[in-house]
Design a protein around this motif. Sequence first.
Motif, short mmCIF file in Angstrom:
data_model
loop_
_atom_site.label_atom_id
_atom_site.label_comp_id
_atom_site.label_asym_id
_atom_site.label_seq_id
_atom_site.Cartn_x
_atom_site.Cartn_y
_atom_site.Cartn_z
N ARG A 1 0.85 -1.20 0.00
CA ARG A 1 0.00 0.00 0.00
C ARG A 1 0.87 1.24 0.00
O ARG A 1 2.07 1.18 0.31
CB ARG A 1 -0.91 -0.01 1.23
N GLN B 1 0.01 -4.56 2.62
CA GLN B 1 -1.44 -4.44 2.77
C GLN B 1 -1.85 -5.09 4.09
O GLN B 1 -1.51 -6.25 4.34
CB GLN B 1 -2.16 -5.12 1.61
N PRO B 2 -2.56 -4.39 4.95
CA PRO B 2 -2.90 -4.95 6.26
C PRO B 2 -3.89 -6.12 6.19
O PRO B 2 -4.02 -6.87 7.14
CB PRO B 2 -3.51 -3.76 7.01
N SER B 3 -4.56 -6.27 5.06
CA SER B 3 -5.58 -7.32 4.93
C SER B 3 -5.01 -8.67 4.50
O SER B 3 -5.75 -9.65 4.42
CB SER B 3 -6.64 -6.88 3.91
N LEU B 4 -3.70 -8.73 4.25
CA LEU B 4 -3.11 -9.97 3.75
C LEU B 4 -3.14 -11.07 4.80
O LEU B 4 -2.77 -10.87 5.96
CB LEU B 4 -1.66 -9.72 3.32
N HIS B 5 -3.57 -12.25 4.38
CA HIS B 5 -3.59 -13.41 5.29
C HIS B 5 -2.34 -14.25 5.07
O HIS B 5 -2.37 -15.30 4.44
CB HIS B 5 -4.86 -14.24 5.04
#
Length: 272
Positions: A79, A104-108
């Motif tokens: 990001r 990206q903070p949403s990465l799993h």
Amino acid sequence: MSPVVDATSSDRAESVAATVDAVRRGEVVVIPTDTVYGIGADAFDASAVADVLAAKGRGREMPPPVLIPDVRTIDGLARAVPDWARRLVDELWPGPLTLVLLAQPSLHWDLGETAGTVALRMPDDEVALEVLRETGPMAVTSANRTGEPAATTITDAAVQLGPAVSVYLDGGPRTSQEPSTIIDCTGETPVVLREGAIARERLEEILGAGFDEIADADETTEADETTDGGETTEADETTDAADPQQWEDLPSSSDTPDDPSTDPTPDTEAPR
């Protein structure tokens, strides 16, 4: 003995497919890159990434960088990518340039102790790219045990890593052992974490002369800022997130960064 599959012969398609299948099963593989051989796994498989670190003799404090198959993948993984970082990508990818970006903070995924960053690179090797186009992002580090020479042939890698690797993909001897240039892209201005295969002159052609001198001055100012309670400021956290100690990059001629003669940042470990 783990199988060695040959990408230098007429069996290339089958060899690449066997490697891809192993990655999809959550296994560890060795692949060629444009520097030396790398050991890697699916970046989104936490268990497989842990196996990569274990095979190399690394801890979570030195997470592996991520190899990607194309430029478009950047925005899915990072990001706030600066415009000047995109200029570097346009000019120098695929190639030996590693960019440390805000993840990206949403990465799993779980690459290790990344402090919210990710080190990305698109290698200039068609065999590696063929694998990556099928597997997606892979966590890849140099295919050698910690402290041992980097592998320039598949035999070098197999001798050091043995059965810890499920498939060895032979792309022929590697001719370049120069490490990738690493640039911290988490701040407003670029910071060269390690000089490597991309010459400074080439970086200045793209970014302008003295681009990192300004960054160095800014970083010094930020490092001195604290809150009234003595806590580190947000600016400090951004700088720390891209600290070379937190990344152990892929493929280089040496895996002994504590030697000042082989690493520009003694006592730390930066991405290759």
